[in-house]
Design a protein around this motif. Structure first.
Motif, PDB file in Angstrom:
ATOM      1  N   LEU A 137      32.951 -17.701 -13.190  1.00  0.00           N
ATOM      2  CA  LEU A 137      33.423 -16.618 -12.323  1.00  0.00           C
ATOM      3  C   LEU A 137      34.708 -15.973 -12.834  1.00  0.00           C
ATOM      4  N   GLY A 138      35.347 -16.602 -13.798  1.00  0.00           N
ATOM      5  CA  GLY A 138      36.598 -16.058 -14.317  1.00  0.00           C
ATOM      6  C   GLY A 138      37.729 -16.140 -13.314  1.00  0.00           C
ATOM      7  N   ILE A 139      37.749 -17.231 -12.531  1.00  0.00           N
ATOM      8  CA  ILE A 139      38.788 -17.421 -11.527  1.00  0.00           C
ATOM      9  C   ILE A 139      39.474 -18.762 -11.760  1.00  0.00           C
ATOM     10  N   SER A 140      40.634 -18.920 -11.158  1.00  0.00           N
ATOM     11  CA  SER A 140      41.356 -20.181 -11.276  1.00  0.00           C
ATOM     12  C   SER A 140      40.817 -21.195 -10.273  1.00  0.00           C
ATOM     13  N   ARG A 141      41.204 -22.439 -10.481  1.00  0.00           N
ATOM     14  CA  ARG A 141      40.806 -23.514  -9.581  1.00  0.00           C
ATOM     15  C   ARG A 141      41.312 -23.229  -8.160  1.00  0.00           C
ATOM     16  N   SER A 142      42.562 -22.812  -8.036  1.00  0.00           N
ATOM     17  CA  SER A 142      43.119 -22.543  -6.706  1.00  0.00           C
ATOM     18  C   SER A 142      42.416 -21.371  -6.028  1.00  0.00           C
ATOM     19  N   THR A 143      42.025 -20.364  -6.793  1.00  0.00           N
ATOM     20  CA  THR A 143      41.295 -19.237  -6.215  1.00  0.00           C
ATOM     21  C   THR A 143      39.940 -19.683  -5.681  1.00  0.00           C
ATOM     22  N   SER A 144      39.300 -20.630  -6.356  1.00  0.00           N
ATOM     23  CA  SER A 144      38.011 -21.119  -5.863  1.00  0.00           C
ATOM     24  C   SER A 144      38.174 -21.802  -4.506  1.00  0.00           C
ATOM     25  N   TYR A 145      39.285 -22.506  -4.319  1.00  0.00           N
ATOM     26  CA  TYR A 145      39.552 -23.112  -3.013  1.00  0.00           C
ATOM     27  C   TYR A 145      39.818 -22.030  -1.962  1.00  0.00           C
ATOM     28  N   LEU A 146      40.592 -21.017  -2.315  1.00  0.00           N
ATOM     29  CA  LEU A 146      40.916 -19.951  -1.371  1.00  0.00           C
ATOM     30  C   LEU A 146      39.678 -19.169  -0.944  1.00  0.00           C
ATOM     31  N   LYS A 147      38.786 -18.889  -1.882  1.00  0.00           N
ATOM     32  CA  LYS A 147      37.583 -18.125  -1.559  1.00  0.00           C
ATOM     33  C   LYS A 147      36.626 -18.891  -0.647  1.00  0.00           C
ATOM     34  N   SER A 148      36.718 -20.228  -0.649  1.00  0.00           N
ATOM     35  CA  SER A 148      35.817 -21.023   0.185  1.00  0.00           C
ATOM     36  C   SER A 148      36.457 -21.462   1.503  1.00  0.00           C
ATOM     37  N   ASN A 149      37.725 -21.136   1.721  1.00  0.00           N
ATOM     38  CA  ASN A 149      38.438 -21.548   2.934  1.00  0.00           C
ATOM     39  C   ASN A 149      38.424 -20.411   3.959  1.00  0.00           C
ATOM     40  N   PRO A 150      37.725 -20.612   5.101  1.00  0.00           N
ATOM     41  CA  PRO A 150      37.653 -19.545   6.118  1.00  0.00           C
ATOM     42  C   PRO A 150      39.010 -19.110   6.669  1.00  0.00           C
ATOM     43  N   ARG A 151      40.035 -19.949   6.570  1.00  0.00           N
ATOM     44  CA  ARG A 151      41.359 -19.586   7.079  1.00  0.00           C
ATOM     45  C   ARG A 151      42.201 -18.815   6.069  1.00  0.00           C
ATOM     46  N   SER A 152      41.682 -18.660   4.864  1.00  0.00           N
ATOM     47  CA  SER A 152      42.419 -17.969   3.814  1.00  0.00           C
ATOM     48  C   SER A 152      42.179 -16.457   3.904  1.00  0.00           C
ATOM     49  N   THR A 153      43.194 -15.682   3.535  1.00  0.00           N
ATOM     50  CA  THR A 153      43.019 -14.223   3.497  1.00  0.00           C
ATOM     51  C   THR A 153      42.090 -13.823   2.352  1.00  0.00           C
ATOM     52  N   TYR A 154      41.846 -14.733   1.396  1.00  0.00           N
ATOM     53  CA  TYR A 154      40.969 -14.464   0.260  1.00  0.00           C
ATOM     54  C   TYR A 154      39.552 -14.996   0.479  1.00  0.00           C
ATOM     55  N   PHE A 155      39.260 -15.465   1.692  1.00  0.00           N
ATOM     56  CA  PHE A 155      37.945 -16.023   2.008  1.00  0.00           C
ATOM     57  C   PHE A 155      36.852 -15.009   1.701  1.00  0.00           C
ATOM     58  N   ASP A 156      35.784 -15.489   1.071  1.00  0.00           N
ATOM     59  CA  ASP A 156      34.621 -14.662   0.757  1.00  0.00           C
ATOM     60  C   ASP A 156      33.392 -15.380   1.303  1.00  0.00           C
ATOM     61  N   ALA A 157      32.819 -14.844   2.372  1.00  0.00           N
ATOM     62  CA  ALA A 157      31.674 -15.487   3.027  1.00  0.00           C
ATOM     63  C   ALA A 157      30.473 -15.607   2.090  1.00  0.00           C
ATOM     64  N   ARG A 158      30.412 -14.771   1.063  1.00  0.00           N
ATOM     65  CA  ARG A 158      29.289 -14.834   0.110  1.00  0.00           C
ATOM     66  C   ARG A 158      29.479 -15.915  -0.940  1.00  0.00           C
ATOM     67  N   PHE A 159      30.695 -16.449  -1.049  1.00  0.00           N
ATOM     68  CA  PHE A 159      31.000 -17.455  -2.073  1.00  0.00           C
ATOM     69  C   PHE A 159      30.070 -18.658  -1.904  1.00  0.00           C
ATOM     70  N   PRO A 160      29.501 -19.165  -3.002  1.00  0.00           N
ATOM     71  CA  PRO A 160      28.555 -20.287  -2.906  1.00  0.00           C
ATOM     72  C   PRO A 160      29.162 -21.509  -2.217  1.00  0.00           C
ATOM     73  N   LYS A 161      28.356 -22.167  -1.406  1.00  0.00           N
ATOM     74  CA  LYS A 161      28.798 -23.367  -0.698  1.00  0.00           C
ATOM     75  C   LYS A 161      28.694 -24.582  -1.621  1.00  0.00           C
ATOM     76  N   ALA A 162      29.658 -25.466  -1.517  1.00  0.00           N
ATOM     77  CA  ALA A 162      29.659 -26.703  -2.304  1.00  0.00           C
ATOM     78  C   ALA A 162      28.640 -27.681  -1.718  1.00  0.00           C
ATOM     79  N   VAL A 163      28.074 -28.496  -2.586  1.00  0.00           N
ATOM     80  CA  VAL A 163      27.122 -29.532  -2.207  1.00  0.00           C
ATOM     81  C   VAL A 163      27.773 -30.876  -2.527  1.00  0.00           C
ATOM     82  N   ARG A 164      27.831 -31.760  -1.551  1.00  0.00           N
ATOM     83  CA  ARG A 164      28.422 -33.075  -1.780  1.00  0.00           C
ATOM     84  C   ARG A 164      27.480 -33.907  -2.643  1.00  0.00           C
ATOM     85  N   ILE A 165      28.004 -34.436  -3.756  1.00  0.00           N
ATOM     86  CA  ILE A 165      27.179 -35.239  -4.653  1.00  0.00           C
ATOM     87  C   ILE A 165      27.692 -36.671  -4.765  1.00  0.00           C
ATOM     88  N   GLY A 166      28.742 -36.968  -4.056  1.00  0.00           N
ATOM     89  CA  GLY A 166      29.313 -38.307  -4.039  1.00  0.00           C
ATOM     90  C   GLY A 166      30.425 -38.350  -3.025  1.00  0.00           C
TER      91      GLY A 166
END
Length: 80
Positions: free
Chosen positions: A30-59
């Motif tokens: 995606l060409g984004i930083s690690r912190s941006t990936s957290y911000l895009k997936s956090n509904p409380r963030s101003t950078y939240f993107d509802a289209r951003f892929p949801k994480a799947v727990r694998i462990g």
């Protein structure tokens, strides 16, 4: 690093294995930083993107993203 595993809740989809990618690969694709990936997936963030892929727990302490959902998200960015 790419990891191909069966998604715990889904197993095979249409007879195919689900390919999961980890956060470093997601960020690189995606060409984004690690912190941006957290911000895009956090509904409380101003950078939240509802289209951003949801994480799947694998462990207990690890998550991944479905490659198909990431690719669909990338395709949706081209339309904006």
């Amino acid at each position: 690093m790419k990891t191909t595993v069966h998604a715990p809740d889904e197993g095979h989809i249409n007879g195919m294995r689900v390919q999961l990618i980890r956060r470093p690969t997601l960020c690189k694709m995606l060409g984004i930083s690690r912190s941006t990936s957290y911000l895009k997936s956090n509904p409380r963030s101003t950078y939240f993107d509802a289209r951003f892929p949801k994480a799947v727990r694998i462990g207990p302490k690890s998550v991944g993203w479905k490659m198909g959902e990431v690719m669909a998200y990338i395709d949706s960015l081209d339309r904006v």
